[in-house]
Design a protein around this motif. Sequence first.
Motif, mmCIF file in Angstrom:
data_model
loop_
_atom_site.group_PDB
_atom_site.id
_atom_site.type_symbol
_atom_site.label_atom_id
_atom_site.label_comp_id
_atom_site.label_asym_id
_atom_site.label_seq_id
_atom_site.Cartn_x
_atom_site.Cartn_y
_atom_site.Cartn_z
ATOM 1 N N SER A 84 102.889 39.001 23.861
ATOM 2 C CA SER A 84 102.951 37.832 24.747
ATOM 3 C C SER A 84 103.374 38.203 26.157
ATOM 4 O O SER A 84 102.924 37.578 27.129
ATOM 5 N N VAL A 85 104.232 39.196 26.311
ATOM 6 C CA VAL A 85 104.661 39.617 27.653
ATOM 7 C C VAL A 85 103.811 40.781 28.162
ATOM 8 O O VAL A 85 103.878 41.126 29.344
ATOM 9 N N GLY A 86 103.007 41.375 27.260
ATOM 10 C CA GLY A 86 102.200 42.519 27.665
ATOM 11 C C GLY A 86 101.178 42.178 28.730
ATOM 12 O O GLY A 86 100.912 42.983 29.633
ATOM 13 N N GLY A 87 100.582 40.981 28.643
ATOM 14 C CA GLY A 87 99.596 40.583 29.633
ATOM 15 C C GLY A 87 100.187 40.525 31.035
ATOM 16 O O GLY A 87 99.566 40.989 32.001
ATOM 17 N N TYR A 88 101.380 39.950 31.147
ATOM 18 C CA TYR A 88 102.040 39.856 32.455
ATOM 19 C C TYR A 88 102.351 41.244 33.016
ATOM 20 O O TYR A 88 102.099 41.530 34.197
ATOM 21 N N ASP A 91 99.187 43.022 34.277
ATOM 22 C CA ASP A 91 98.667 42.500 35.537
ATOM 23 C C ASP A 91 99.570 42.841 36.715
ATOM 24 O O ASP A 91 99.096 43.118 37.822
ATOM 25 N N GLN A 92 100.869 42.832 36.495
ATOM 26 C CA GLN A 92 101.800 43.065 37.597
ATOM 27 C C GLN A 92 102.001 44.551 37.916
ATOM 28 O O GLN A 92 102.071 44.930 39.088
ATOM 29 N N PHE A 93 102.110 45.362 36.892
ATOM 30 C CA PHE A 93 102.470 46.767 37.106
ATOM 31 C C PHE A 93 101.350 47.751 36.764
ATOM 32 O O PHE A 93 101.484 48.945 37.034
ATOM 33 N N GLY A 94 100.293 47.280 36.163
ATOM 34 C CA GLY A 94 99.168 48.149 35.852
ATOM 35 C C GLY A 94 99.071 48.472 34.377
ATOM 36 O O GLY A 94 100.059 48.441 33.645
ATOM 37 N N ARG A 95 97.858 48.805 33.956
ATOM 38 C CA ARG A 95 97.625 49.131 32.548
ATOM 39 C C ARG A 95 98.332 50.420 32.151
ATOM 40 O O ARG A 95 98.894 50.525 31.060
ATOM 41 N N ARG A 96 98.294 51.411 33.035
ATOM 42 C CA ARG A 96 98.904 52.707 32.723
ATOM 43 C C ARG A 96 100.406 52.574 32.521
ATOM 44 O O ARG A 96 100.969 53.083 31.554
ATOM 45 N N GLY A 98 101.955 49.887 31.745
ATOM 46 C CA GLY A 98 102.167 49.075 30.554
ATOM 47 C C GLY A 98 102.155 49.921 29.294
ATOM 48 O O GLY A 98 102.977 49.740 28.390
ATOM 49 N N ILE A 99 101.228 50.887 29.231
ATOM 50 C CA ILE A 99 101.159 51.784 28.069
ATOM 51 C C ILE A 99 102.398 52.672 28.009
ATOM 52 O O ILE A 99 102.976 52.882 26.936
ATOM 53 N N ILE A 100 102.812 53.182 29.152
ATOM 54 C CA ILE A 100 103.996 54.052 29.188
ATOM 55 C C ILE A 100 105.241 53.286 28.748
ATOM 56 O O ILE A 100 106.081 53.805 27.992
ATOM 57 N N PHE A 101 105.372 52.050 29.202
ATOM 58 C CA PHE A 101 106.526 51.234 28.818
ATOM 59 C C PHE A 101 106.508 50.966 27.309
ATOM 60 O O PHE A 101 107.536 51.033 26.634
ATOM 61 N N ALA A 102 105.313 50.667 26.777
ATOM 62 C CA ALA A 102 105.183 50.422 25.334
ATOM 63 C C ALA A 102 105.566 51.668 24.545
ATOM 64 O O ALA A 102 106.266 51.582 23.525
ATOM 65 N N ASP A 103 105.120 52.833 25.006
ATOM 66 C CA ASP A 103 105.460 54.086 24.325
ATOM 67 C C ASP A 103 106.958 54.351 24.346
ATOM 68 O O ASP A 103 107.528 54.852 23.374
ATOM 69 N N THR A 104 107.593 54.030 25.460
ATOM 70 C CA THR A 104 109.036 54.236 25.574
ATOM 71 C C THR A 104 109.788 53.394 24.551
ATOM 72 O O THR A 104 110.714 53.873 23.881
ATOM 73 N N VAL A 133 104.508 48.223 19.846
ATOM 74 C CA VAL A 133 103.196 48.024 19.229
ATOM 75 C C VAL A 133 102.476 46.832 19.852
ATOM 76 O O VAL A 133 101.278 46.891 20.156
ATOM 77 N N GLY A 134 103.199 45.731 20.046
ATOM 78 C CA GLY A 134 102.595 44.538 20.626
ATOM 79 C C GLY A 134 102.088 44.769 22.038
ATOM 80 O O GLY A 134 100.977 44.356 22.393
ATOM 81 N N MET A 135 102.879 45.458 22.851
ATOM 82 C CA MET A 135 102.464 45.732 24.222
ATOM 83 C C MET A 135 101.286 46.706 24.260
ATOM 84 O O MET A 135 100.348 46.545 25.045
ATOM 85 N N ALA A 136 101.327 47.721 23.402
ATOM 86 C CA ALA A 136 100.235 48.704 23.367
ATOM 87 C C ALA A 136 98.933 48.064 22.907
ATOM 88 O O ALA A 136 97.853 48.448 23.370
ATOM 89 N N SER A 137 99.022 47.100 22.004
ATOM 90 C CA SER A 137 97.815 46.437 21.509
ATOM 91 C C SER A 137 97.110 45.663 22.617
ATOM 92 O O SER A 137 95.899 45.397 22.521
ATOM 93 N N MET A 138 97.852 45.301 23.665
ATOM 94 C CA MET A 138 97.255 44.637 24.817
ATOM 95 C C MET A 138 96.740 45.650 25.830
ATOM 96 O O MET A 138 95.621 45.544 26.331
ATOM 97 N N ALA A 139 97.557 46.661 26.126
ATOM 98 C CA ALA A 139 97.269 47.567 27.233
ATOM 99 C C ALA A 139 96.200 48.601 26.907
ATOM 100 O O ALA A 139 95.327 48.888 27.741
ATOM 101 N N SER A 140 96.243 49.178 25.728
ATOM 102 C CA SER A 140 95.346 50.298 25.401
ATOM 103 C C SER A 140 93.866 49.920 25.452
ATOM 104 O O SER A 140 93.087 50.564 26.171
ATOM 105 N N PRO A 141 93.415 48.898 24.694
ATOM 106 C CA PRO A 141 91.985 48.557 24.774
ATOM 107 C C PRO A 141 91.564 48.080 26.154
ATOM 108 O O PRO A 141 90.424 48.306 26.572
ATOM 109 N N LEU A 142 92.480 47.433 26.883
ATOM 110 C CA LEU A 142 92.158 46.966 28.228
ATOM 111 C C LEU A 142 91.925 48.147 29.166
ATOM 112 O O LEU A 142 90.963 48.171 29.945
ATOM 113 N N TYR A 143 92.785 49.151 29.077
ATOM 114 C CA TYR A 143 92.644 50.346 29.908
ATOM 115 C C TYR A 143 91.334 51.067 29.591
ATOM 116 O O TYR A 143 90.599 51.491 30.496
#
Length: 424
Positions: A84-88, A91-96, A98-104, A133-143
């Motif tokens: 739910s917060v992954g989309g924001y 869009d604000q900080f970039g897909r890359r 977002g993936i790094i934050f999810a991995d962390t 996992v939730g954030m990566a599920s948004m960012a990875s396919p989008l990237y």
Amino acid sequence: MEGGAAEADASAFRECLSLSWKNPYVLRLAFSAAIGGLLFGYDTGVISGALLYIRDDFKAVDRKTWLQEAIVSVALAGAIIGASVGGYINDQFGRRKGIIFADTLFFIGSVIMAAATNPTILLIGRVFVGFGVGMASMASPLYISEASPTRVRGALVSLNGFLITGGQFLSYLINLAFTNAPGTWRWMLGVAAAPALIQIILMFMLPESPRWLYRKGKEEEAKHILRKIYPPEDVEDEINTLKESVEMEINETTSASDKISIIKLLKTKTVRRGLYAGMGLQIFQQFVGINTVMYYSPTIVQLAGYASNRVALLLSLVIAGINAFGSIMSIYFIDKTGRKKLLLYSLFGVIVSLVILTVVFHETTTHSPKVSSIETSHFNNTCPDYKIAFNPSEWDCMKCLKASPQCGFCASASNKVNLFFLIE
């Protein structure tokens, strides 16, 4: 999405394979981002095997089934919040980023789980993993979709799905590898920190999505990346298409007279139908039962009569392998047959499988052997609820299994190799 829909034919899959020598940079982008799917799949599969050993170390977990369910499901709750917060964040900080934050978050969660000294700490680690996992599920396919050539976009985005099922298969292999190792479940859960760390390193070395860069006014950076993704003869067309697409999006969102709103979108028939189809598929596919099978596969196998942890994991590995094979087939057919046909064929297979499972489970329940006090006594009266029941003559094996997790099967406490059914 810029570039439009690619023509569906068999050459798209061959083109995707040819990228390994024609343009390995594209595959590097796709595989690096798709590791997020691997983490998702690994977490889905690994907890099912680890739970067998967590119950041995934490007696509270073994006695309380709700605690077992919490350990499994709390990660899903975290994934809902993360998505739910992954989309924001995307869009604000970039897909890359977002993936790094999810991995962390995933890395932190894996370390916490591996070092957990009680169920509460384990639950906290599961929450962190769920966020990731939730954030990566948004960012990875989008990237992947925004950094892939139009013609092979479908196949490359499917890599994320393939690595989800591949991660599940890998998790059972890891579970088997650590069945006899000291710490068992700690290693199983902690190993997931390795691919998360690898993806963090890889994503630091990769660029941002060209579409996001163009959206943020960094046109030269976006053009530089597009030149590395597309052949020289296609670059200018793709740049112009991206420019028009982003400018149209900006105009629509900033124009006071034509500002997009949820109500306006829902009033548009094509948008509404697409929304129903997309959301409906995402929602209803969660109810087909595959998540339950993947999360509890070894436990289900043990209830079926295979008490050995190792045997249960081996049989679960077969299920995960078939699941991964199905993803490989989808990568091939998605650009050959088209999305709609592939979806309809898959749904037909799901319906047939669910009907078969329903019949088998129903027959197992209705033909469950009756419980007798004589046979129960042979196994040290392992069904305590049966002893105090008002109507023990009406009890069968299924009722024993529902009454207590200790009922149903007897095995050696040391290795759970010797299997005996409660009732002959």
